[in-house]
Design a protein around this motif. Structure first.
Motif, mmCIF file in Angstrom:
data_model
loop_
_atom_site.group_PDB
_atom_site.id
_atom_site.type_symbol
_atom_site.label_atom_id
_atom_site.label_comp_id
_atom_site.label_asym_id
_atom_site.label_seq_id
_atom_site.Cartn_x
_atom_site.Cartn_y
_atom_site.Cartn_z
ATOM 1 N N THR A 161 74.942 -35.995 62.606
ATOM 2 C CA THR A 161 74.213 -36.185 61.498
ATOM 3 C C THR A 161 74.708 -37.170 60.380
ATOM 4 O O THR A 161 73.922 -37.614 59.483
ATOM 5 C CB THR A 161 73.630 -34.878 60.743
ATOM 6 N N GLN A 162 76.038 -37.664 60.486
ATOM 7 C CA GLN A 162 76.515 -38.457 59.592
ATOM 8 C C GLN A 162 76.169 -40.013 59.962
ATOM 9 O O GLN A 162 75.703 -40.406 60.938
ATOM 10 C CB GLN A 162 78.118 -38.446 59.783
ATOM 11 N N ILE A 163 76.101 -40.636 58.620
ATOM 12 C CA ILE A 163 75.803 -42.141 58.770
ATOM 13 C C ILE A 163 77.001 -42.788 58.214
ATOM 14 O O ILE A 163 77.343 -42.451 56.857
ATOM 15 C CB ILE A 163 74.576 -42.621 58.114
ATOM 16 N N TYR A 164 77.695 -43.566 58.992
ATOM 17 C CA TYR A 164 78.892 -44.244 58.445
ATOM 18 C C TYR A 164 78.773 -45.731 58.340
ATOM 19 O O TYR A 164 77.865 -46.511 58.730
ATOM 20 C CB TYR A 164 79.964 -43.935 59.421
ATOM 21 N N ASP A 165 79.877 -46.409 57.554
ATOM 22 C CA ASP A 165 79.789 -47.679 57.722
ATOM 23 C C ASP A 165 80.770 -48.061 58.904
ATOM 24 O O ASP A 165 81.315 -47.146 59.541
ATOM 25 C CB ASP A 165 80.356 -48.152 56.266
ATOM 26 N N GLY A 166 81.276 -49.345 59.027
ATOM 27 C CA GLY A 166 81.695 -49.661 60.298
ATOM 28 C C GLY A 166 83.233 -49.437 60.178
ATOM 29 O O GLY A 166 83.849 -49.261 61.491
ATOM 30 N N ILE A 167 83.755 -48.560 59.318
ATOM 31 C CA ILE A 167 85.319 -48.206 59.331
ATOM 32 C C ILE A 167 85.188 -46.588 58.881
ATOM 33 O O ILE A 167 86.087 -46.301 58.407
ATOM 34 C CB ILE A 167 86.338 -48.889 58.510
#
Lengths: 579, 459
Positions: free
Chosen positions: A81-87
């Motif tokens: 369920t997470q939303i991350y940036d590229g790192i």
């Protein structure tokens, strides 16, 4: 030399540091603000660093600190369920730390390190465990059990194992040699996670999209490329796959694409129900969003972050699907960095190593026997955005050389509002042979034959169309006119699918088969009626046929389709008597 | 560090000045150059190291010699912003051009701007009625969208942009937009056209103009849209305005980008444009949107002229990959004397799905739009066939569709420059026009809508 140096030069996202001992791909902290970067080149004393954040305002002489680690992701309960940036920085945390605009120099844990999870051990004291073996279970979301595994490099005899509530950094298991294990582990993103062996894929990834499942199926553990010009529906196709494909877990990478599109996904997914489990889609999804205006180096890293997370879940024995939208933006990020490094360019300014990087990435797909002996898979579906829609460019070509499924999007079809705008004449899948047994066993014995008939009709149509372009359709003999009519039915009734329609967006594979059969029934009935003197016009205009076609947008179509086909064949038979 | 003047220029090349042996200079720092004749020029640091600093000069490098004094200002480029900006005309570098006083700044905003966290965005879903039927029906505009006009030289894109700026409003609302207008390398004539139109309608009072004309320095064009967007962001996200940003012409902007790339001897990408042009354009286009917790919004209308009418040229191509659709202007329609000559077939609004329907426009909007589009597309295709086999070879259905394509262009597309059709008028017009086609061929219309809206049933 120490692990601390100073900045010598700054040119956009590329920073050169001196006086620092460094190895390739070491993660460094740049400047007073501690911007995250990665060593990508060494020149004598100098280390060239790509920085994952905006570098304006940074000056030569500022400190650079080498962390001596390689770029890694954190893996453990809390990923879903997470939303991350590229790192792998969670975007909600970034919002909390810096407001709605992404500034820089903020570090964030990949997931809540304090959150308590209930750990259920699966091994006992005295058991021998090896790398990759499951030592315990955590119910992460309603549908997904997160399996805690021994890190791939460790093995030994269990000295102690806990049970109960822990956070991800507390030790839950200790081996005789003193190795302590937590629920969280780290893995360097540029290194594929190990497995025992790769299997040949034999199960399709059922997507609910008729043209894909029926004509160009993708295997679980396979790799597919979707090239297409802008506006041809790459993103809609990718999103449909993320929503409806029967993978157990989905990793969705928005790589250098539009911000509003990611927002749409974020708004929509929590409300969507997975047709395969009946639970919210978000519960099986990890999202990575690095939009086009976010730092370019982090875009380069985002696909690796995504595939490492996918491999981690694969190692638990799950079927994981990974969508990368768009791999062209990833390639462009490589090009941009490469040109800042003043490397000798290959084709169209892309670095010479472009095709090998693409191949390495897609090669991380596969159905494998995991280290613990389970069966898991990563399916990779990469969108490609060729300039001007011309797939002779390097990224498309590099992709096509490695993937086994090619779903070619077509601007012409999109312009005719034929969606999904996948061209049935030039797309291909190399999997049917290995998947046919599955289709015979699970759907119908004659499934492959029905597919061949349908695609054959489309092929004949394209040949007939060339003649029609010259002489008009009335000049054709009636049996060929009928073939055109049947092919039109295939296109409008079967291949077209409305990805935004409540009912039509997902089509059960059994229903797909029956719809295809319905078309063939129409053809057979029409042929025999016309052999007995019926007029083509009467045959194609029977009202029950348009009823049959319109009804696909209604719920419960699968329950009525067979009787509707019967009505239609009866009506067509009646057209004989009218004459 | 500010204040120290260096006289260490080694090379001058195109818009770039190279100098060595400075104190540590920040990447992106603003620079002023004082020439021996007293002229002041401004620039920005593109590359910095202990030995060498590369400065990009906005006003061009003419008259710069090795004696010129270079001062580093210790900060990145910032625009003074306040609500006083509204109603003002500024030049391409943000200085007053209307003879008015300097802008009194509430704050100074970094013009590069930061990326909006995708998690913090709010999905755009407010339908904007432009009063132009082709746009409202087929490529509906949404507040917070970036929707470019793909045009070509000699086509009336400016009229269309102005008509939209004049007429755009939320349905059933009088709420007006603040227009931020950004001119990049357009001619003085075009600029006067825009300005006088804005003056005529009184819109100038609610507008901010940033103007870089064709004879202004090309390099300045790199910062002009950034200034405009910085002003737009301030007005939208600090002051709660709904902002419509029109910028023209993106092609000139990209050419300036290419010019700098060439001067830096960068490895060029397609047609000589720099490899990072996608990222660079995204840094502009992505500054459209709505964010959570803020009342304002930024809607963007970039105008670009496709060199040689070629939609696969890198500028429209890369733009199309970033923007949320495009409105394509057709030379063929223009030559037939149809205004607005919008070719709906390659035009697209990606956000349309979220803003049309029962709650916002009308329940039949989607079906009508699909049907109109499909019928027109088929009709257009038949024209090609008719040219070969003649009209007599067509069957009844094809004949009706062929006729419809003409009606579509003449009655639906065509409207006057100040004709403001409401969406209901547009939809009703569609039903009237579609009634020339037999209902059984209108397969994309649900029966419910046919019963309710078809002229035969209404009467």
């Amino acid at each position: 030399m120490s692990n601390e140096g100073v900045i010598y030069r700054i040119s956009g996202p590329v920073v050169t540091a001196t006086g620092m001992s460094a190895a390739m791909y070491d993660v460094v902290r740049v400047g007073h603000e501690g911007l995250m970067g990665e060593v990508i080149e060494l020149h004598g004393e100098k280390a060239v660093i790509q920085v994952y954040e905006d570098t304006s305002g940074i000056r030569p002489g500022e400190p650079v600190l080498n962390t001596q680690e390689t770029l890694s992701v954190s893996l453990g309960p809390g990923l879903l369920t997470q939303i991350y940036d590229g790192i792998q920085r969670p975007l909600p945390t970034l919002e909390k730390e810096m407001g709605v605009f992404i500034t820089r120099g903020v570090d964030a844990d990949a997931f809540d390190l304090e959150k308590i999870w209930t750990f259920e051990p699966q091994v006992a004291v005295g058991d021998e465990v090896v790398g990759g073996q499951v030592i315990g279970h955590v119910q992460e979301t309603e549908t997904i059990i997160h399996k805690i595994m021994v890190p791939p490099t460790a093995s030994g005899t269990v000295k102690s194992i806990e049970s109960g509530d822990f956070n991800v950094t507390q030790t839950v298991c200790v081996l005789e040699d003193g190795t302590e294990m937590q629920m969280m582990q780290k893995w360097p993103v540029r290194t594929p996670r190990p497995f025992q062996q790769k299997y040949a894929p034999d199960t399709p990834l059922v997507t609910g999209m008729r043209i894909l499942d029926f004509l160009f199926p993708l295997a679980k553990g396979g790799a597919a490329g979707i090239p297409g010009p802008f506006g041809s529906g790459k993103t809609v196709t990718q999103q449909s796959l993320a929503k409806y494909s029967d993978a157990q877990l989905v990793v969705y990478i928005g790589c250098g694409e539009r911000g509003n599109e990611m927002t749409e996904v974020l708004d929509e997914f929590p409300h969507l129900i997975d047709p395969n489990t009946g639970k919210p889609l978000m519960e099986r999804t990890v999202m990575i969003a690095n939009t086009s205006n976010m730092p370019v180096a982090a875009r380069e890293a985002s696909v690796y972050t995504g595939i490492t997370i996918a491999e981690y879940f694969r190692d638990m024995g799950y079927d994981v699907a990974l969508m990368a939208d768009s791999t062209s933006r990833w390639a462009e990020a490589m090009r941009e960095i490469s040109s800042r490094l003043e490397e000798m360019p290959g084709e169209e300014g892309y670095p010479a190593y472009l095709s090998s990087r693409i191949a390495e990435f897609y090669e991380r797909a596969g159905r494998v026997e995991t280290l613990s002996g389970d069966d898991g898979s990563v399916t990779v579906i990469g969108a490609v955005s060729p300039p001007g829609g011309d797939i002779s460019e390097p990224v498309s070509q590099g992709t096509l050389r490695i993937v086994k499924v090619f779903w070619g999007l077509d601007a012409g079809l999109a312009r005719q509002r034929h969606f999904p705008a996948i061209n049935w004449l030039n797309s291909y899948s190399l999997y049917p042979q290995s998947l046919d047994q599955w289709f015979r066993d699970n759907i119908s014995q004659d499934f492959p034959e029905v597919r061949t008939q349908i695609s054959g009709l489309l092929q004949i149509e394209s040949e007939l169309q060339e003649i029609v372009q010259l002489v008009g359709s009335d000049a054709l003999p009636t049996d060929q006119q009928l073939t055109l009519e049947v092919a039109r039915m295939i296109r409008e009734f079967f291949l077209q699918q409305n990805g935004f329609h409540d009912v039509d967006a997902y089509c059960d594979i059994h229903l797909q088969y029956r719809m295809a059969k319905a078309i063939l029934s129409f053809q057979d009935a029409a042929k025999s009626a016309m052999a007995n003197g019926a007029q083509l016009n009467d045959v194609v205009n029977v009202p029950s046929r348009s009823d049959l076609m319109r009804a696909r947008l209604e719920k419960g179509y699968i329950d009525v389709i067979d009787s509707m086909v019967e009505t239609m064949t009866a009506e067509i038979a009646d057209t004989v008597e009218e004459n | 560090m500010t204040g120290k003047e260096y006289r260490t220029i080694t090379d001058v090349k195109g818009p770039l000045v190279f100098l060595n042996k400075t104190e540590p200079v920040a990447f992106g720092e603003i620079v002023t150059l004082r020439l021996s004749n007293g002229t002041i020029k401004n620039g920005q640091v593109l590359d910095t190291s202990d030995d060498l600093v590369i400065v990009q000069v906005f006003e061009g490098t003419s008259k710069i010699d090795r004696e010129a004094g270079v001062t580093f200002m210790g900060d990145v480029f910032k625009l003074p912003v306040s609500t006083d900006l509204v109603g003002r005309i500024l030049d391409g570098a943000g200085r007053p051009r209307d003879g008015g006083p300097e802008i009194v700044a509430d704050e100074k905003a970094d013009i590069i701007g930061a990326a909006i966290n995708p998690y913090s965005r709010q999905s755009p879903n407010d339908f904007i009625q432009t009063g132009v039927s082709a746009i409202d029906l087929c490529t509906s505009l949404v507040r917070g969208q970036k929707l470019p006009i793909f045009s070509a030289s000699g086509l009336p894109h400016n009229d269309i942009a102005l008509q939209i700026a004049r007429q755009a409003k939320l349905k059933d609302s009088d709420e007006e937009f603040i227009v931020v207008f950004c001119a990049m390398g357009i001619t003085a004539e075009e600029y006067n056209f825009f300005r006088s139109d804005l003056e005529r309608t009184g819109a100038l009072e609610n507008a901010v103009l940033f103007v870089n004309l064709a004879d202004d320095p090309a390099v300045e064009r790199i910062i002009t849209p950034r200034l405009a967007l910085t002003a737009a962001e301030y007005l939208a996200f600090e002051k709660d305005y709904h902002v419509l940003v029109i910028y023209t012409d993106m092609t000139n902007y990209c050419d300036a980008l290419r010019q700098i790339g060439a001067a830096r001897e960068e490895v060029p990408g397609r047609r000589g444009y720099p490899g990072y042009m996608y990222t660079d354009l995204a840094m502009l286009y992505e500054r459209a949107g709505i964010v959570k917790g803020k009342k304002g919004s930024i809607t963007q209308f970039p105008i670009l002229t496709m060199p040689g009418d070629d939609i696969t040229h890198p500028i429209p191509d890369l733009s199309g990959y970033i923007t949320e659709g495009q409105i394509v202007i057709s030379r063929e329609l223009h030559q037939q004397g149809i205004y607005p000559p919008i070719n709906v077939l390659p035009s697209l609004s990606r956000l349309m799905g979220s803003c049309i329907g029962e709650k916002t426009t009308r329940e039949d909007h989607k079906s009508v739009s699909d049907q109109m589009y499909a019928a027109y597309a088929q009709g257009r295709e038949l024209r090609g066939l008719v040219a070969i086999v003649g009209e007599d070879a067509l069957n009844e259905r094809d004949k009706q569709l062929l006729d419809f394509s003409g009606v579509f262009e003449d009655k639906f597309l065509r409207q006057t420059r100040d004709e403001d059709r409401s969406i209901e008028e547009t939809l009703d017009l569609c039903w009237t026009l579609m009634s020339s086609i037999d209902t059984k061929y209108l397969v994309r219309l649900e029966q419910t809508w046919i019963d309710k809206y078809h002229p035969d049933n209404k009467a």
